[in-house]
Design an enzyme around this catalytic site. Structure first.
Site, PDB file in Angstrom:
ATOM      1  N   GLU A 189      21.607  61.699   4.860  1.00 27.12           N
ATOM      2  CA  GLU A 189      22.499  60.698   5.424  1.00 27.12           C
ATOM      3  C   GLU A 189      23.688  60.458   4.493  1.00 27.12           C
ATOM      4  O   GLU A 189      23.557  60.554   3.275  1.00 27.12           O
ATOM      5  CB  GLU A 189      21.740  59.381   5.638  1.00 27.12           C
ATOM      6  CG  GLU A 189      20.766  59.423   6.796  1.00 27.12           C
ATOM      7  CD  GLU A 189      21.465  59.637   8.130  1.00 27.12           C
ATOM      8  OE1 GLU A 189      22.422  58.916   8.441  1.00 27.12           O
ATOM      9  OE2 GLU A 189      21.055  60.551   8.870  1.00 27.12           O
ATOM     10  N   PRO A 226      16.266  68.565  18.561  1.00 22.63           N
ATOM     11  CA  PRO A 226      15.694  67.713  17.515  1.00 22.63           C
ATOM     12  C   PRO A 226      15.415  68.541  16.270  1.00 22.63           C
ATOM     13  O   PRO A 226      15.420  69.787  16.328  1.00 22.63           O
ATOM     14  CB  PRO A 226      14.395  67.224  18.148  1.00 22.63           C
ATOM     15  CG  PRO A 226      14.007  68.327  19.086  1.00 22.63           C
ATOM     16  CD  PRO A 226      15.301  68.865  19.629  1.00 22.63           C
ATOM     17  N   ASP A 261      28.835  66.326  12.453  1.00 26.00           N
ATOM     18  CA  ASP A 261      28.593  64.886  12.308  1.00 26.00           C
ATOM     19  C   ASP A 261      27.356  64.613  11.463  1.00 26.00           C
ATOM     20  O   ASP A 261      27.110  63.472  11.090  1.00 26.00           O
ATOM     21  CB  ASP A 261      28.418  64.252  13.696  1.00 26.00           C
ATOM     22  CG  ASP A 261      28.241  62.744  13.642  1.00 26.00           C
ATOM     23  OD1 ASP A 261      29.104  62.064  13.049  1.00 26.00           O
ATOM     24  OD2 ASP A 261      27.240  62.237  14.181  1.00 26.00           O
ATOM     25  N   ILE A 292      20.937  64.444  26.264  1.00 22.89           N
ATOM     26  CA  ILE A 292      22.299  64.557  25.733  1.00 22.89           C
ATOM     27  C   ILE A 292      22.879  65.930  26.035  1.00 22.89           C
ATOM     28  O   ILE A 292      24.023  66.052  26.499  1.00 22.89           O
ATOM     29  CB  ILE A 292      22.329  64.259  24.225  1.00 22.89           C
ATOM     30  CG1 ILE A 292      21.942  62.804  23.962  1.00 22.89           C
ATOM     31  CG2 ILE A 292      23.722  64.551  23.654  1.00 22.89           C
ATOM     32  CD1 ILE A 292      21.798  62.452  22.495  1.00 22.89           C
ATOM     33  N   HIS A 316      27.941  60.901  10.457  1.00 19.33           N
ATOM     34  CA  HIS A 316      26.819  60.586  11.346  1.00 19.33           C
ATOM     35  C   HIS A 316      27.134  59.342  12.170  1.00 19.33           C
ATOM     36  O   HIS A 316      26.416  58.337  12.139  1.00 19.33           O
ATOM     37  CB  HIS A 316      25.517  60.389  10.556  1.00 19.33           C
ATOM     38  CG  HIS A 316      24.304  60.530  11.442  1.00 19.33           C
ATOM     39  ND1 HIS A 316      23.026  60.374  10.975  1.00 19.33           N
ATOM     40  CD2 HIS A 316      24.173  60.814  12.772  1.00 19.33           C
ATOM     41  CE1 HIS A 316      22.156  60.547  11.968  1.00 19.33           C
ATOM     42  NE2 HIS A 316      22.837  60.820  13.065  1.00 19.33           N
TER      43      HIS A 316
END
Length: 314
Positions: free
Chosen positions: A261, A204, A256, A156, A281
């Protein structure tokens, strides 16, 4: 062999089963849950007889892993695995495979959507038009000629760097692995933070990246710099970022991802910071990407069943 899809994967059931049956033999029993539960007891009940569990970004703690007595393979329909109790998987001899690559285009797209929204004041422009206003105070910036810093040059990050080049940016990168990428200059983290106008995070979440961008790192950034985080929330110290935005130490940010979460608490410091765009997200979530990851995930199961596992994370 029993496969349990323990949470919805964002693909219509008919399409999901089409992908599944194309990849797997008819002998595999597939149970697909179309509702989401999060409590340990319910998750164990769903997975107690499963040989294989397919999961997206639903956290699976050690108690759930150990409670699913038959579990031999965990097919994670996600790139990151920081929501999985990996130590418990190792202890139980469970193979964990991820879906690297499915969201490369989706995440990269959102990076530039967020960046252009910041640079061209799109949200404020929309609001002012609805209030019969003008462009006064809303003159923005161009990407061309800006120094664009990419932290983390996996698939990415590399794609983002190439898109930045297409916009005419001067691209710098910081990564633990230096690559030969045409036109991209690898530098140290401090140098990147100090020199770049735009900084996009693509690492990560692990012990070495947690808190990677904290108060000291943000202090190195230019007053007119912007930060984009579509990686993982804990990579950035949210309180330090909110303080920097509110005090005008940097010009803006787009986030984001958070420490947990969504839904994100209304009291979260970033939701009260100036010049910040927040999204729930959603970077990975396009119709195309969700189908791509389902295909990859069922292929992971197929390869594991054939004794040739791929995308193994442990």
């Amino acid at each position: 062999m029993k496969l349990v899809i323990i949470e919805p994967l964002g693909v219509e059931e008919e399409k999901l089963m089409e992908i599944a049956h194309k990849a797997l033999p008819d002998s595999v029993e597939i149970v697909s849950y179309q509702t989401k539960v999060t409590d340990t007891e319910s998750l164990i009940e769903r997975g107690k007889d499963a040989d294989i569990i397919m999961v997206a970004n639903l956290p699976l703690n050690a108690e759930v892993i150990k409670g699913c007595k038959n579990l031999k393979m965990l097919a994670v329909a996600f790139t990151g695995i920081d929501h999985i109790a990996m130590a418990a998987c190792k202890e139980q001899g469970i193979t964990v495979c991820n879906c690297a690559g499915y969201s490369n285009a989706a995440v990269s797209d959102l990076v530039f959507g967020l960046l252009i929204s910041l640079y061209r004041n799109i949200i404020s422009c929309d609001q002012v038009v609805r209030e019969e206003g003008t462009k006064d105070g809303l003159v923005g910036f161009e990407l061309e000629g800006k120094k664009f810093g990419v932290i983390g040059t996996g698939a990415i990050g590399t794609r983002v760097a190439k898109i930045a080049q297409a916009f005419g940016c001067e691209v710098y990168a910081y990564s633990r692995t230096v690559k030969d990428l045409p036109g991209i200059q690898f530098v140290g983290l401090e140098e990147l933070l100090y020199n770049c106008d735009i900084i996009s995070l693509h690492v990560p979440l692990n012990e070495s990246t947690k808190g990677l961008i904290g108060k000291d790192e943000i202090a190195l950034m230019k007053p007119d710099a912007v930060l984009i985080n579509t990686a993982r929330g804990p990579v950035v110290d949210s309180e330090a970022l909110a303080e920097a935005l509110n005090n005008g130490k940097i010009a803006g940010a787009a986030v984001d991802v958070f420490e947990n979460e969504p839904p994100v608490s209304k009291d979260h410091p970033l939701l009260h910071a100036k010049n910040l765009i927040a999204t729930p997200h959603v970077a990975f979530a396009t119709k195309e990407a969700l189908v791509k990851r389902a295909i990859i995930d069922f292929d992971n199961v197929k390869c594991w069943m054939e004794g040739k596992p791929v995308n193994v994370m442990n």
